[in-house]
Scaffold this motif. Sequence first.
Motif, PDB file in Angstrom:
ATOM      1  N   MET A  24     -13.006   1.500   0.571  1.00 36.05           N
ATOM      2  CA  MET A  24     -12.183   0.470  -0.059  1.00 36.05           C
ATOM      3  C   MET A  24     -13.072  -0.693  -0.499  1.00 36.05           C
ATOM      4  SD  MET A  24      -9.387  -0.651  -1.235  1.00 36.05           S
ATOM      5  CE  MET A  24      -8.144   0.462  -0.642  1.00 36.05           C
ATOM      6  N   LYS A  25     -14.052  -1.027   0.317  1.00 35.70           N
ATOM      7  CA  LYS A  25     -14.968  -2.120  -0.015  1.00 35.70           C
ATOM      8  C   LYS A  25     -15.711  -1.813  -1.319  1.00 35.70           C
ATOM      9  CE  LYS A  25     -18.738  -4.790   2.014  1.00 35.70           C
ATOM     10  NZ  LYS A  25     -19.570  -4.975   3.202  1.00 35.70           N
ATOM     11  N   GLU A  26     -16.170  -0.582  -1.485  1.00 36.14           N
ATOM     12  CA  GLU A  26     -16.858  -0.198  -2.714  1.00 36.14           C
ATOM     13  C   GLU A  26     -15.912  -0.232  -3.909  1.00 36.14           C
ATOM     14  OE1 GLU A  26     -20.343   2.815  -1.280  1.00 36.14           O
ATOM     15  OE2 GLU A  26     -18.267   3.521  -1.097  1.00 36.14           O
ATOM     16  N   LEU A  27     -14.694   0.263  -3.729  1.00 35.07           N
ATOM     17  CA  LEU A  27     -13.727   0.235  -4.827  1.00 35.07           C
ATOM     18  C   LEU A  27     -13.403  -1.200  -5.230  1.00 35.07           C
ATOM     19  CD1 LEU A  27     -11.295   3.123  -3.828  1.00 35.07           C
ATOM     20  CD2 LEU A  27     -12.915   3.085  -5.736  1.00 35.07           C
ATOM     21  N   LYS A  33     -10.912  -5.736  -8.149  1.00 34.59           N
ATOM     22  CA  LYS A  33      -9.489  -5.890  -7.803  1.00 34.59           C
ATOM     23  C   LYS A  33      -9.316  -5.982  -6.297  1.00 34.59           C
ATOM     24  CE  LYS A  33      -8.293  -5.389 -12.091  1.00 34.59           C
ATOM     25  NZ  LYS A  33      -7.834  -6.503 -12.869  1.00 34.59           N
ATOM     26  N   ASP A  34      -8.150  -6.472  -5.867  1.00 30.15           N
ATOM     27  CA  ASP A  34      -7.865  -6.580  -4.441  1.00 30.15           C
ATOM     28  C   ASP A  34      -7.339  -5.239  -3.910  1.00 30.15           C
ATOM     29  OD1 ASP A  34      -4.699  -6.726  -4.249  1.00 30.15           O
ATOM     30  OD2 ASP A  34      -5.335  -7.951  -5.971  1.00 30.15           O
ATOM     31  N   GLU A  35      -7.293  -5.127  -2.589  1.00 25.11           N
ATOM     32  CA  GLU A  35      -6.911  -3.879  -1.930  1.00 25.11           C
ATOM     33  C   GLU A  35      -5.517  -3.397  -2.323  1.00 25.11           C
ATOM     34  OE1 GLU A  35      -6.387  -2.081   2.572  1.00 25.11           O
ATOM     35  OE2 GLU A  35      -7.752  -3.757   2.248  1.00 25.11           O
ATOM     36  N   GLY A  36      -4.564  -4.293  -2.392  1.00 25.03           N
ATOM     37  CA  GLY A  36      -3.204  -3.915  -2.757  1.00 25.03           C
ATOM     38  C   GLY A  36      -3.112  -3.304  -4.145  1.00 25.03           C
ATOM     39  N   THR A  37      -3.832  -3.895  -5.084  1.00 28.30           N
ATOM     40  CA  THR A  37      -3.843  -3.391  -6.457  1.00 28.30           C
ATOM     41  C   THR A  37      -4.479  -2.003  -6.520  1.00 28.30           C
ATOM     42  OG1 THR A  37      -3.987  -5.664  -7.273  1.00 28.30           O
ATOM     43  CG2 THR A  37      -4.581  -3.918  -8.821  1.00 28.30           C
ATOM     44  N   ALA A  41      -2.705   1.604  -7.563  1.00 31.17           N
ATOM     45  CA  ALA A  41      -3.254   2.471  -8.610  1.00 31.17           C
ATOM     46  C   ALA A  41      -3.508   3.882  -8.077  1.00 31.17           C
ATOM     47  CB  ALA A  41      -4.546   1.873  -9.165  1.00 31.17           C
ATOM     48  N   VAL A  42      -4.043   3.986  -6.862  1.00 29.91           N
ATOM     49  CA  VAL A  42      -4.278   5.299  -6.257  1.00 29.91           C
ATOM     50  C   VAL A  42      -2.949   6.014  -6.026  1.00 29.91           C
ATOM     51  CG1 VAL A  42      -5.113   6.501  -4.188  1.00 29.91           C
ATOM     52  CG2 VAL A  42      -6.510   4.714  -5.245  1.00 29.91           C
ATOM     53  N   ASN A  43      -1.950   5.286  -5.534  1.00 27.04           N
ATOM     54  CA  ASN A  43      -0.627   5.896  -5.335  1.00 27.04           C
ATOM     55  C   ASN A  43      -0.034   6.384  -6.659  1.00 27.04           C
ATOM     56  OD1 ASN A  43      -0.493   5.666  -2.561  1.00 27.04           O
ATOM     57  ND2 ASN A  43       0.389   3.619  -2.630  1.00 27.04           N
ATOM     58  N   ASN A  44      -0.245   5.632  -7.737  1.00 28.13           N
ATOM     59  CA  ASN A  44       0.223   6.069  -9.054  1.00 28.13           C
ATOM     60  C   ASN A  44      -0.480   7.354  -9.485  1.00 28.13           C
ATOM     61  OD1 ASN A  44       2.004   3.946  -9.308  1.00 28.13           O
ATOM     62  ND2 ASN A  44       0.615   2.694 -10.523  1.00 28.13           N
ATOM     63  N   LEU A  45      -1.780   7.457  -9.216  1.00 30.63           N
ATOM     64  CA  LEU A  45      -2.517   8.674  -9.545  1.00 30.63           C
ATOM     65  C   LEU A  45      -1.998   9.867  -8.745  1.00 30.63           C
ATOM     66  CD1 LEU A  45      -6.133   7.209  -9.760  1.00 30.63           C
ATOM     67  CD2 LEU A  45      -4.806   8.166 -11.653  1.00 30.63           C
ATOM     68  N   HIS A  73     -11.991   6.125   2.188  1.00 33.80           N
ATOM     69  CA  HIS A  73     -11.977   5.431   3.473  1.00 33.80           C
ATOM     70  C   HIS A  73     -11.201   4.130   3.296  1.00 33.80           C
ATOM     71  CE1 HIS A  73     -14.802   8.263   5.025  1.00 33.80           C
ATOM     72  NE2 HIS A  73     -15.531   8.101   3.923  1.00 33.80           N
ATOM     73  N   MET A  74      -9.885   4.223   3.511  1.00 37.27           N
ATOM     74  CA  MET A  74      -9.029   3.057   3.322  1.00 37.27           C
ATOM     75  C   MET A  74      -8.571   2.534   4.649  1.00 37.27           C
ATOM     76  SD  MET A  74      -6.695   4.078   0.159  1.00 37.27           S
ATOM     77  CE  MET A  74      -7.391   4.222  -1.424  1.00 37.27           C
TER      78      MET A  74
END
Length: 74
Positions: A24-27, A33-37, A41-45, A73-74
């Motif tokens: 998550m830190k790398e993303l 973007k922040d973690e929630g965003t 986006a991942v959930n949309n994918l 790794h979230m």
Amino acid sequence: MTDLERKIYRIIYNMSRFRRNPSMKELKRKTGKDEGTIRKAVNNLVTREHLTWDKEKKPSIRMTQVSMIIRLHM
């Protein structure tokens, strides 16, 4: 697919080629973007079936376009 979703998808794809899994830190660093965003986006994918969760290897996801297993790794 939104620009952010495309960017996250490409990050996951590119890192998986080197058998590295984005944290998550790398993303957050690579997208700005922040973690929630990012999670949204991942959930949309996942909802659109560009990514699917691998229930056997949590927290793994499968990219349906290239058939590779990746861990987030979230």
